[in-house]
Design an enzyme around this catalytic site. Structure first.
Site, PDB file in Angstrom:
ATOM      1  N   PHE A 113       1.429   8.038  10.910  1.00 38.58           N
ATOM      2  CA  PHE A 113       0.364   7.915  11.814  1.00 38.58           C
ATOM      3  C   PHE A 113      -0.594   7.089  11.167  1.00 38.58           C
ATOM      4  O   PHE A 113      -0.201   6.146  10.741  1.00 38.58           O
ATOM      5  CB  PHE A 113      -0.075   9.441  12.194  1.00 38.58           C
ATOM      6  CG  PHE A 113       0.806   9.994  13.290  1.00 38.58           C
ATOM      7  CD1 PHE A 113       2.073  10.358  13.006  1.00 38.58           C
ATOM      8  CD2 PHE A 113       0.317  10.167  14.760  1.00 38.58           C
ATOM      9  CE1 PHE A 113       3.025  10.553  13.922  1.00 38.58           C
ATOM     10  CE2 PHE A 113       1.293  10.388  15.720  1.00 38.58           C
ATOM     11  CZ  PHE A 113       2.333  10.847  15.476  1.00 38.58           C
ATOM     12  N   TYR A 143       3.561  -6.003  16.875  1.00 42.90           N
ATOM     13  CA  TYR A 143       4.052  -5.219  15.633  1.00 42.90           C
ATOM     14  C   TYR A 143       4.599  -3.887  16.107  1.00 42.90           C
ATOM     15  O   TYR A 143       5.580  -3.681  15.347  1.00 42.90           O
ATOM     16  CB  TYR A 143       2.574  -4.780  15.003  1.00 42.90           C
ATOM     17  CG  TYR A 143       2.619  -3.600  13.977  1.00 42.90           C
ATOM     18  CD1 TYR A 143       2.179  -2.383  14.554  1.00 42.90           C
ATOM     19  CD2 TYR A 143       3.158  -3.718  12.689  1.00 42.90           C
ATOM     20  CE1 TYR A 143       2.240  -1.362  13.591  1.00 42.90           C
ATOM     21  CE2 TYR A 143       3.442  -2.806  11.688  1.00 42.90           C
ATOM     22  CZ  TYR A 143       2.922  -1.468  12.287  1.00 42.90           C
ATOM     23  OH  TYR A 143       2.984  -0.258  11.532  1.00 42.90           O
ATOM     24  N   TYR A 190       0.868  -1.239   0.097  1.00 42.78           N
ATOM     25  CA  TYR A 190       0.060   0.045  -0.076  1.00 42.78           C
ATOM     26  C   TYR A 190       0.903   1.304   0.043  1.00 42.78           C
ATOM     27  O   TYR A 190       0.712   1.948  -0.946  1.00 42.78           O
ATOM     28  CB  TYR A 190      -0.752  -0.002   1.424  1.00 42.78           C
ATOM     29  CG  TYR A 190      -1.731   1.242   1.513  1.00 42.78           C
ATOM     30  CD1 TYR A 190      -1.911   1.557   2.903  1.00 42.78           C
ATOM     31  CD2 TYR A 190      -2.415   1.827   0.589  1.00 42.78           C
ATOM     32  CE1 TYR A 190      -2.850   2.775   3.019  1.00 42.78           C
ATOM     33  CE2 TYR A 190      -3.346   2.772   0.611  1.00 42.78           C
ATOM     34  CZ  TYR A 190      -3.471   3.500   2.061  1.00 42.78           C
ATOM     35  OH  TYR A 190      -4.036   4.552   2.239  1.00 42.78           O
ATOM     36  N   SER A 228       6.374   3.555  12.931  1.00 43.01           N
ATOM     37  CA  SER A 228       5.045   3.886  12.809  1.00 43.01           C
ATOM     38  C   SER A 228       4.854   4.493  14.371  1.00 43.01           C
ATOM     39  O   SER A 228       5.549   4.743  15.186  1.00 43.01           O
ATOM     40  CB  SER A 228       4.248   2.543  13.194  1.00 43.01           C
ATOM     41  OG  SER A 228       3.197   2.766  13.984  1.00 43.01           O
ATOM     42  N   LYS A 272       8.708  -2.438  15.315  1.00 44.47           N
ATOM     43  CA  LYS A 272       9.124  -0.758  14.855  1.00 44.47           C
ATOM     44  C   LYS A 272      10.081  -0.317  15.977  1.00 44.47           C
ATOM     45  O   LYS A 272      11.004   0.057  15.494  1.00 44.47           O
ATOM     46  CB  LYS A 272       7.901  -0.161  14.585  1.00 44.47           C
ATOM     47  CG  LYS A 272       6.935  -0.762  13.458  1.00 44.47           C
ATOM     48  CD  LYS A 272       7.604  -0.753  12.008  1.00 44.47           C
ATOM     49  CE  LYS A 272       6.524  -1.100  11.134  1.00 44.47           C
ATOM     50  NZ  LYS A 272       7.172  -0.892   9.881  1.00 44.47           N
ATOM     51  N   SER A 303     -18.693  -1.415  13.316  1.00 47.22           N
ATOM     52  CA  SER A 303     -18.692  -1.294  14.883  1.00 47.22           C
ATOM     53  C   SER A 303     -17.730  -0.436  15.232  1.00 47.22           C
ATOM     54  O   SER A 303     -16.532  -0.317  14.892  1.00 47.22           O
ATOM     55  CB  SER A 303     -18.207  -2.775  15.269  1.00 47.22           C
ATOM     56  OG  SER A 303     -19.065  -3.918  15.102  1.00 47.22           O
ATOM     57  N   ASN A 351       1.458  -9.581   1.339  1.00 47.82           N
ATOM     58  CA  ASN A 351       0.277  -8.766   1.713  1.00 47.82           C
ATOM     59  C   ASN A 351       0.096  -7.590   0.434  1.00 47.82           C
ATOM     60  O   ASN A 351      -0.047  -6.452   0.602  1.00 47.82           O
ATOM     61  CB  ASN A 351       0.582  -8.097   2.972  1.00 47.82           C
ATOM     62  CG  ASN A 351      -0.659  -7.233   3.374  1.00 47.82           C
ATOM     63  OD1 ASN A 351      -1.837  -7.871   3.056  1.00 47.82           O
ATOM     64  ND2 ASN A 351      -0.414  -6.279   4.151  1.00 47.82           N
ATOM     65  N   PHE A 354     -15.608   1.130  18.124  1.00 48.25           N
ATOM     66  CA  PHE A 354     -15.128   0.317  19.566  1.00 48.25           C
ATOM     67  C   PHE A 354     -14.840   1.455  20.538  1.00 48.25           C
ATOM     68  O   PHE A 354     -13.987   2.024  20.716  1.00 48.25           O
ATOM     69  CB  PHE A 354     -13.590  -0.474  18.994  1.00 48.25           C
ATOM     70  CG  PHE A 354     -13.557  -1.390  17.865  1.00 48.25           C
ATOM     71  CD1 PHE A 354     -12.548  -1.100  17.082  1.00 48.25           C
ATOM     72  CD2 PHE A 354     -14.552  -2.147  18.134  1.00 48.25           C
ATOM     73  CE1 PHE A 354     -12.563  -2.300  16.077  1.00 48.25           C
ATOM     74  CE2 PHE A 354     -14.683  -3.202  17.006  1.00 48.25           C
ATOM     75  CZ  PHE A 354     -13.674  -3.305  15.971  1.00 48.25           C
ATOM     76  N   ASN A 375      -8.203  -1.948  10.185  1.00 42.21           N
ATOM     77  CA  ASN A 375      -8.171  -0.442  10.159  1.00 42.21           C
ATOM     78  C   ASN A 375      -9.418  -0.039   9.827  1.00 42.21           C
ATOM     79  O   ASN A 375     -10.373  -0.383   9.086  1.00 42.21           O
ATOM     80  CB  ASN A 375      -7.112   0.001   9.436  1.00 42.21           C
ATOM     81  CG  ASN A 375      -5.736  -0.681   9.687  1.00 42.21           C
ATOM     82  OD1 ASN A 375      -4.854  -0.904   9.042  1.00 42.21           O
ATOM     83  ND2 ASN A 375      -5.605  -0.278  11.013  1.00 42.21           N
ATOM     84  N   ARG A 417     -11.961  -1.824  21.882  1.00 30.92           N
ATOM     85  CA  ARG A 417     -11.108  -2.854  21.372  1.00 30.92           C
ATOM     86  C   ARG A 417      -9.620  -2.901  22.220  1.00 30.92           C
ATOM     87  O   ARG A 417      -9.073  -1.695  22.573  1.00 30.92           O
ATOM     88  CB  ARG A 417     -10.615  -2.619  19.853  1.00 30.92           C
ATOM     89  CG  ARG A 417      -9.686  -3.450  19.129  1.00 30.92           C
ATOM     90  CD  ARG A 417      -9.436  -3.064  17.759  1.00 30.92           C
ATOM     91  NE  ARG A 417      -8.657  -1.852  17.621  1.00 30.92           N
ATOM     92  CZ  ARG A 417      -8.574  -1.394  16.424  1.00 30.92           C
ATOM     93  NH1 ARG A 417      -8.570  -2.087  15.053  1.00 30.92           N
ATOM     94  NH2 ARG A 417      -7.731  -0.158  16.244  1.00 30.92           N
TER      95      ARG A 417
END
Ligand code: WQD
Length: 333
Positions: A179, A150, A11, A125, A154, A217, A35, A219, A200, A294
Site C-alpha cells: 500500500f 507504472y 528504499y 503494488s 505491476k 499542496s 534511483n 490535491f 509522494n 491530481r
C-alpha cells in the site's frame, strides 16, 4: 544459501536487506543506482554489522545476471525490488517503464529458470486494483483498470507470474501488494530519498517541515471521505520489510505455490490527518494550501490485511506516530 535482491540499495530493498541480514541471511545485491545511492550499501552494513555481496549493474542485462548466478552457486531465492516506480513519470515515459519493469522481470525469471532457482518474491503494488471494487481491499478484489503505466507494469508482471506458475508448478512465488510505504529505519541511516521534487505525500511533507519546500499542496478536499481529502493505507517501511521475511519463510516451508498478499495496516488516514499527525509527532509545522485534484488519484484506498496475518503470521505493528517521527528523523539529519 544466499538471496539475490535486485534493487537492494533502494528504499524498500535496503530496509528489507537489513532485516534479512538481522536474521542471518546471506545477501547479494544488484543495483544500477538509477534511483538509489552507493552510500546506502555502507549504511546497510553499518546497521546490520554484516557484509553483503554487491554487483553494480542493470537487472535487465542477461549477461550481468548470468555472471551473478555463475559466481554465486548458493543462491536459493530472488527478491525483485528493481523497477521504476514514479506514477507521474510513467505517464510521461511509458516505453521506459514497460521496457525496464517488464523486460527486467522477464530476463530475471528466464535466468532463474536457466539456473533452476524457482523461489521468487515480487514487489507489487495496490495500484493493480485500479479503482477499488470495494474498501477495504482484499486479495480477491478484481485487478485491472490501472490508471498509469507504472501500475500496469505491476499488473502485467503479476499475470506473467500466474502464467509461469500454471506452466510449471514447481515455482514458488509470492506477490506482495504494497500500500503506501512511509518512514525509515530508526537509526536514521537509510530512508526514502526520491530524486527531485517528491511525488509522494510523506517525502513532500518532510521537505516542507525542513524548509526545503514552501508549502504542501493538498490535491483536492472535495472527495467523498471523512474530511474531503484522499485516504490511504500508510505502512511503515520496516513493517513492510518484515513482511518479506515472512513471505520467504512461507516459500521455504511450502516448497512450491503462488501466493498473493496485501501488505498494509488495514487503516486509512486522510491527507489532513497525516499533516496533523506529522506536526504532533515532530513538533514541526507543515503549512499547506488546498489545490485542485491530481489526475489519476482515487478517493480512498486501504487494505484488509487479514490474509497475510492468517497465512504469514505477519501484522504491521508500527504506529502512525512512528511513521512520522522516523520519516522526519531520517530527513532532518
Ligand atoms: C497519497 C495521498 C494524494 C502528494 C502512489 C503509487 C503507489 C505507491 C505509493 C509505489 C493522495 C495526496 C500527495 C502531495 C497530496 N508507489 N498528496 N499532495 O498516489 O496513493 O500511491 O505512491 O509503490 O503505487 O500509486 O501516494 O503519496 O502520491 O499520495 O495531497 O504533494 O496524498 O492526492 O491522496 P499514492 P501519494
Amino acid at each position: 544459501m544466499s538471496i539475490l535482491v535486485t534493487g537492494g540499495a533502494g528504499y524498500i530493498g535496503s530496509h528489507t536487506v537489513v532485516e534479512l541480514l538481522n536474521i542471518g541471511e546471506e545477501i547479494i545485491i544488484i543495483d544500477n543506482f538509477s534511483n538509489s545511492k552507493p552510500s546506502t550499501l555502507e549504511s546497510i552494513k553499518e546497521i546490520a554489522k554484516k557484509e553483503i555481496r554487491f554487483y553494480e549493474g542493470d537487472y535487465t542485462n542477461k549477461e550481468t545476471l548470468e555472471k551473478i548466478f555463475e559466481e554465486n552457486k548458493d543462491i536459493t531465492a530472488v527478491i525483485n525490488f528493481a523497477g521504476y516506480k514514479s506514477v507521474g513519470e510513467s505517464v510521461q515515459k511509458p516505453l521506459e517503464y514497460y521496457t525496464n519493469n517488464i523486460s527486467g522481470a522477464l530476463i530475471l525469471l528466464k535466468t532463474m529458470q536457466k539456473y533452476n532457482i524457482k523461489k521468487f518474491i515480487f514487489s507489487s503494488s495496490a495500484t493493480v486494483y485500479g479503482e477499488p471494487e470495494r474498501i477495504p481491499l482484499t486479495e480477491e478484489c478484481k485487478t485491472g483498470g490501472t490508471t498509469n503505466p507504472y501500475g500496469t507494469t505491476k499488473l502485467y508482471i503479476e499475470q506473467i507470474l500466474k502464467d509461469l506458475y500454471k506452466s510449471d508448478n514447481s515455482w514458488d512465488i509470492a506477490i506482495l501488494r504494497y500500500f503506501n510505504p512511509v518512514g525509515a529505519h530508526e537509526s536514521g541511516k537509510i530512508g526514502e530519498e526520491p530524486q527531485g521534487i517528491p511525488n509522494n505525500l510523506m517525502p513532500y511533507i518532510v521537505r516542507v517541515a525542513g524548509g526545503q519546500l514552501e508549502q504542501l499542496s493538498i490535491f483536492g478536499n472535495d472527495y467523498n471521505t471523512k474530511d474531503g481529502t484522499g485516504v490511504r493505507d500508510y505502512i511503515h517501511v520496516v513493517d513492510l520489510a518484515k513482511g518479506h521475511l515472512k513471505a520467504l519463510e512461507k516459500l521455504n516451508k511450502e516448497k512450491s505455490g503462488l501466493y498473493i498478499y496485501n501488505l498494509g495496516t488495514g487503516t486509512g488516514y486522510s491527507v489532513l490527518e497525516m499533516v496533523k499527525a506529522f506536526e504532533k509527532a515532530t513538533g514541526q509545522k507543515v503549512p499547506y494550501k488546498i489545490a485542485p485534484r491530481r489526475e489519476g488519484d482515487i478517493a480512498t484506498c486501504y487494505s484488509n490485511p487479514e490474509k497475510a496475518q492468517r497465512e504469514l503470521n505477519w501484522k504491521a505493528e508500527k504506529t502512525l506516530e512512528e511513521m512520522c517521527k522516523d520519516s522526519w528523523n531520517y530527513w532532518k539529519f
